[in-house]
Design a protein around this motif. Structure first.
Motif, PDB file in Angstrom:
ATOM      1  N   ASP A 156      31.748  17.842  21.160  1.00  0.00           N
ATOM      2  CA  ASP A 156      30.405  18.148  21.651  1.00  0.00           C
ATOM      3  C   ASP A 156      30.404  17.990  23.166  1.00  0.00           C
ATOM      4  O   ASP A 156      30.940  17.005  23.700  1.00  0.00           O
ATOM      5  N   VAL A 157      29.842  18.963  23.870  1.00  0.00           N
ATOM      6  CA  VAL A 157      29.746  18.861  25.332  1.00  0.00           C
ATOM      7  C   VAL A 157      28.280  18.701  25.708  1.00  0.00           C
ATOM      8  O   VAL A 157      27.400  19.263  25.067  1.00  0.00           O
ATOM      9  N   GLY A 158      28.039  17.895  26.729  1.00  0.00           N
ATOM     10  CA  GLY A 158      26.652  17.642  27.111  1.00  0.00           C
ATOM     11  C   GLY A 158      26.530  17.040  28.483  1.00  0.00           C
ATOM     12  O   GLY A 158      27.460  17.064  29.286  1.00  0.00           O
ATOM     13  N   ILE A 159      25.367  16.461  28.726  1.00  0.00           N
ATOM     14  CA  ILE A 159      25.042  15.952  30.059  1.00  0.00           C
ATOM     15  C   ILE A 159      25.494  14.501  30.229  1.00  0.00           C
ATOM     16  O   ILE A 159      26.203  14.164  31.164  1.00  0.00           O
ATOM     17  N   VAL A 160      25.057  13.630  29.296  1.00  0.00           N
ATOM     18  CA  VAL A 160      25.431  12.217  29.388  1.00  0.00           C
ATOM     19  C   VAL A 160      26.937  12.051  29.235  1.00  0.00           C
ATOM     20  O   VAL A 160      27.585  11.335  30.003  1.00  0.00           O
ATOM     21  N   HIS A 161      27.489  12.732  28.231  1.00  0.00           N
ATOM     22  CA  HIS A 161      28.937  12.737  28.009  1.00  0.00           C
ATOM     23  C   HIS A 161      29.431  14.174  28.087  1.00  0.00           C
ATOM     24  O   HIS A 161      29.100  14.977  27.220  1.00  0.00           O
ATOM     25  N   PRO A 162      30.216  14.507  29.100  1.00  0.00           N
ATOM     26  CA  PRO A 162      30.776  15.862  29.156  1.00  0.00           C
ATOM     27  C   PRO A 162      31.546  16.201  27.891  1.00  0.00           C
ATOM     28  O   PRO A 162      31.563  17.339  27.447  1.00  0.00           O
ATOM     29  N   VAL A 163      32.195  15.187  27.320  1.00  0.00           N
ATOM     30  CA  VAL A 163      32.961  15.377  26.084  1.00  0.00           C
ATOM     31  C   VAL A 163      32.708  14.196  25.154  1.00  0.00           C
ATOM     32  O   VAL A 163      32.826  13.037  25.560  1.00  0.00           O
ATOM     33  N   TYR A 164      32.346  14.520  23.911  1.00  0.00           N
ATOM     34  CA  TYR A 164      32.238  13.489  22.868  1.00  0.00           C
ATOM     35  C   TYR A 164      33.032  14.000  21.675  1.00  0.00           C
ATOM     36  O   TYR A 164      32.796  15.098  21.189  1.00  0.00           O
ATOM     37  N   MET A 165      33.992  13.198  21.198  1.00  0.00           N
ATOM     38  CA  MET A 165      34.891  13.628  20.124  1.00  0.00           C
ATOM     39  C   MET A 165      34.686  12.777  18.884  1.00  0.00           C
ATOM     40  O   MET A 165      34.499  11.559  18.983  1.00  0.00           O
ATOM     41  N   ALA A 166      34.738  13.438  17.729  1.00  0.00           N
ATOM     42  CA  ALA A 166      34.665  12.719  16.462  1.00  0.00           C
ATOM     43  C   ALA A 166      35.509  13.449  15.430  1.00  0.00           C
ATOM     44  O   ALA A 166      35.618  14.677  15.462  1.00  0.00           O
ATOM     45  N   VAL A 167      36.106  12.674  14.520  1.00  0.00           N
ATOM     46  CA  VAL A 167      36.963  13.236  13.479  1.00  0.00           C
ATOM     47  C   VAL A 167      36.212  13.241  12.157  1.00  0.00           C
ATOM     48  O   VAL A 167      35.605  12.236  11.775  1.00  0.00           O
ATOM     49  N   TYR A 168      36.259  14.358  11.458  1.00  0.00           N
ATOM     50  CA  TYR A 168      35.566  14.508  10.176  1.00  0.00           C
ATOM     51  C   TYR A 168      36.102  13.494   9.156  1.00  0.00           C
ATOM     52  O   TYR A 168      37.318  13.322   9.021  1.00  0.00           O
ATOM     53  N   ASN A 169      35.150  12.834   8.458  1.00  0.00           N
ATOM     54  CA  ASN A 169      35.489  11.840   7.431  1.00  0.00           C
ATOM     55  C   ASN A 169      36.385  10.728   7.970  1.00  0.00           C
ATOM     56  O   ASN A 169      37.324  10.272   7.319  1.00  0.00           O
ATOM     57  N   SER A 170      36.112  10.318   9.219  1.00  0.00           N
ATOM     58  CA  SER A 170      36.895   9.248   9.843  1.00  0.00           C
ATOM     59  C   SER A 170      36.016   8.528  10.861  1.00  0.00           C
ATOM     60  O   SER A 170      35.136   9.151  11.481  1.00  0.00           O
ATOM     61  N   PRO A 171      36.231   7.230  11.057  1.00  0.00           N
ATOM     62  CA  PRO A 171      35.461   6.508  12.082  1.00  0.00           C
ATOM     63  C   PRO A 171      35.961   6.774  13.501  1.00  0.00           C
ATOM     64  O   PRO A 171      35.346   6.334  14.485  1.00  0.00           O
ATOM     65  N   ALA A 172      37.083   7.493  13.623  1.00  0.00           N
ATOM     66  CA  ALA A 172      37.681   7.737  14.942  1.00  0.00           C
ATOM     67  C   ALA A 172      36.749   8.558  15.830  1.00  0.00           C
ATOM     68  O   ALA A 172      36.257   9.613  15.429  1.00  0.00           O
ATOM     69  N   ARG A 173      36.514   8.075  17.002  1.00  0.00           N
ATOM     70  CA  ARG A 173      35.682   8.801  17.973  1.00  0.00           C
ATOM     71  C   ARG A 173      36.028   8.346  19.387  1.00  0.00           C
ATOM     72  O   ARG A 173      36.572   7.258  19.598  1.00  0.00           O
ATOM     73  N   ARG A 174      35.672   9.189  20.332  1.00  0.00           N
ATOM     74  CA  ARG A 174      35.916   8.862  21.731  1.00  0.00           C
ATOM     75  C   ARG A 174      34.968   9.676  22.596  1.00  0.00           C
ATOM     76  O   ARG A 174      34.686  10.836  22.297  1.00  0.00           O
ATOM     77  N   SER A 175      34.509   9.080  23.676  1.00  0.00           N
ATOM     78  CA  SER A 175      33.620   9.796  24.605  1.00  0.00           C
ATOM     79  C   SER A 175      34.162   9.698  26.017  1.00  0.00           C
ATOM     80  O   SER A 175      34.906   8.776  26.354  1.00  0.00           O
ATOM     81  N   ILE A 176      33.799  10.682  26.829  1.00  0.00           N
ATOM     82  CA  ILE A 176      34.157  10.693  28.247  1.00  0.00           C
ATOM     83  C   ILE A 176      32.865  10.721  29.043  1.00  0.00           C
ATOM     84  O   ILE A 176      32.024  11.607  28.843  1.00  0.00           O
ATOM     85  N   SER A 177      32.688   9.769  29.910  1.00  0.00           N
ATOM     86  CA  SER A 177      31.450   9.650  30.674  1.00  0.00           C
ATOM     87  C   SER A 177      31.319  10.756  31.700  1.00  0.00           C
ATOM     88  O   SER A 177      32.311  11.250  32.251  1.00  0.00           O
ATOM     89  N   GLY A 178      30.070  11.136  31.956  1.00  0.00           N
ATOM     90  CA  GLY A 178      29.814  12.217  32.911  1.00  0.00           C
ATOM     91  C   GLY A 178      29.644  11.752  34.335  1.00  0.00           C
ATOM     92  O   GLY A 178      29.444  12.556  35.236  1.00  0.00           O
ATOM     93  N   GLY A 179      29.700  10.439  34.573  1.00  0.00           N
ATOM     94  CA  GLY A 179      29.462   9.938  35.917  1.00  0.00           C
ATOM     95  C   GLY A 179      30.442  10.457  36.947  1.00  0.00           C
ATOM     96  O   GLY A 179      30.072  10.782  38.079  1.00  0.00           O
TER      97      GLY A 179
END
Length: 424
Positions: free
Chosen positions: A225-248
């Motif tokens: 997912d791309v957006g304003i607060v986080h340019p990139v937010y990643m999540a894996v289907y059926n998994s708790p794995a996730r990671r975000s990249i800050s937009g600052g």
């Protein structure tokens, strides 16, 4: 098989001085331009002859029967080799081939009148056949032997060889890795080019390598997912794995440069004679420089982010990366307009495919309004930019995380469409 290009600045020639080497490059660049334009001319004349022949005899003429060659490359080479005798013959052939390919690409548009006949300018790149280069590593750095001059031209230059050795600026680790792999034979050197920019000469090294086949063991899907607060937010289907990249990092740099551009614009209105120069071009030069810095920063960051995304996908066994199709991006969203998300997606796609990971673009509609837990869609599910709270089941989570989980869902487009049909 994938082909990439890496640019290296030519620092200096090893076996002659810059005066001689610069003269050779300028002479060959001039000849390359003439060769390519003459080749286009031959192609145009052949097109006209073919059309007249078709009208008269009801069929197109065969190139081999007319000229004795299977295509225009052989004909052009036979015509031009005795006129332009300074080029290494392999490089001459490469330039002719490039011009013929350009003609073939443009033919339909030229005939329809949608495009002008190609005309190559004075700054046309110098073509290098893949066998006209040899890379070696020495104590001084990386040396590239370039076969440039023909036997006739080398005698004119009073040289024993038409080959020139140059020291190149290897740059960062990624650039050095490419050179090392070319030397080791892991990468195959392809037809490359020498070009001149701002009084500096560069080698655009083209190389090819095998692309990894899709790894069937990777059955997970990564949603981006791309957006304003986080340019990139990643999540894996059926998994708790996730990671975000800050937009600052992005936003702060953009604001700094925009502030600097405004300062330069104000200075331009009250500049002295040193900034007046020949007019508007001199006044806006610092502003253009600042804009170039933004473009370079975007390119660097997108390389950095795309690498992080693909590495995260590999780490979590993802064989598919799903991203939003941003073709219909909201033009009112200033942040998304100012940041090249399309460029980021292209870099992700390229890097992912090299690792055998498939990239799919999905319709982003309602992915931010859908509850990833119960599937309920409503605009009130997202009361704030960063917050998601389902009004149906009460599930509450970070809005970008929720959107990325939806994007990671298999067949999410169809699932959303079915829900909307049932609601109506």
């Amino acid at each position: 098989m994938a082909t990439k290009v890496m640019r290296y600045q030519i620092i200096k020639p090893i076996d002659c001085n810059w005066d001689l080497f610069g003269k050779v490059l300028r002479d060959i660049q001039y000849d390359t331009r003439q060769i390519m334009n003459r080749t286009i001319q031959y192609c145009w004349e052949w097109q006209g002859y073919s059309s007249d022949y078709k009208i008269a005899k009801g069929e197109y003429p065969k190139t081999r029967e007319t000229f004795g060659y299977s295509d225009m490359r052989g004909y052009a080479y036979d015509k031009l080799k005795s006129i332009y005798q300074r080029l290494n013959t392999a490089n001459l052939t490469t330039s002719i081939t490039r011009a013929v390919q350009r003609w073939k690409t443009d033919t339909k548009d030229v005939i329809r009148g949608d495009k002008s006949i190609a005309c190559f300018r004075a700054d046309v790149p110098i073509d290098l056949h893949n066998k006209s280069m040899n890379i070696e590593k020495s104590d001084d750095g990386y040396i590239v032997a370039l076969s440039l001059a023909s036997n006739i031209y080398k005698k004119e230059l009073d040289r024993n060889s038409g080959q020139f050795s140059v020291l190149i600026n290897e740059g960062n680790k990624s650039n050095r890795d490419v050179l090392d792999r070319c030397i080791a034979g892991q990468y195959k050197i392809s037809a490359s080019q020498i070009l001149r920019e701002k009084n500096k000469w560069f080698l655009n090294l083209s190389y090819s390598f095998e692309i990894s086949k899709p790894d069937k063991s990777r059955d997970n899907i990564l949603g981006i997912d791309v957006g304003i607060v986080h340019p990139v937010y990643m999540a894996v289907y059926n998994s708790p794995a996730r990671r975000s990249i800050s937009g600052g990092e992005i936003d702060n740099f953009r604001k700094q440069v925009q502030k600097r551009i405004k300062e330069l614009q104000l200075q331009g209105k009250q500049c002295g004679e040193g900034r007046i120069g020949h007019g508007i071009k001199t006044r806006v030069k610092p502003i253009e420089f600042a804009k170039d810095k933004v473009a370079n920063f975007r390119n660097t960051i997108n390389h950095k982010y795309s690498k992080a995304i693909v590495e995260f996908a590999i780490k979590n066994g993802c064989g598919i990366i799903q991203m939003e199709d941003l073709k219909g991006i909201n033009t009112d969203n200033v942040f998304l307009k100012n940041w090249t998300y399309y460029d980021l997606q292209q870099k992700v796609k390229y890097k992912a495919e090299l690792e055998g990971i498939e990239v799919k673009l999905i319709d982003p509609q309602y992915t931010s309004q859908r509850c990833c837990k119960c599937g309920y869609i409503h605009r009130d599910n997202r009361p704030e930019q960063a917050k998601f709270k389902c009004i149906d089941c009460g599930f509450e989570v970070n809005a970008d995380y929720n959107a990325s989980l939806n994007i990671a869902t298999p067949d999410i487009d169809k699932i959303i469409l079915e829900f909307l049909k049932c609601e109506t």
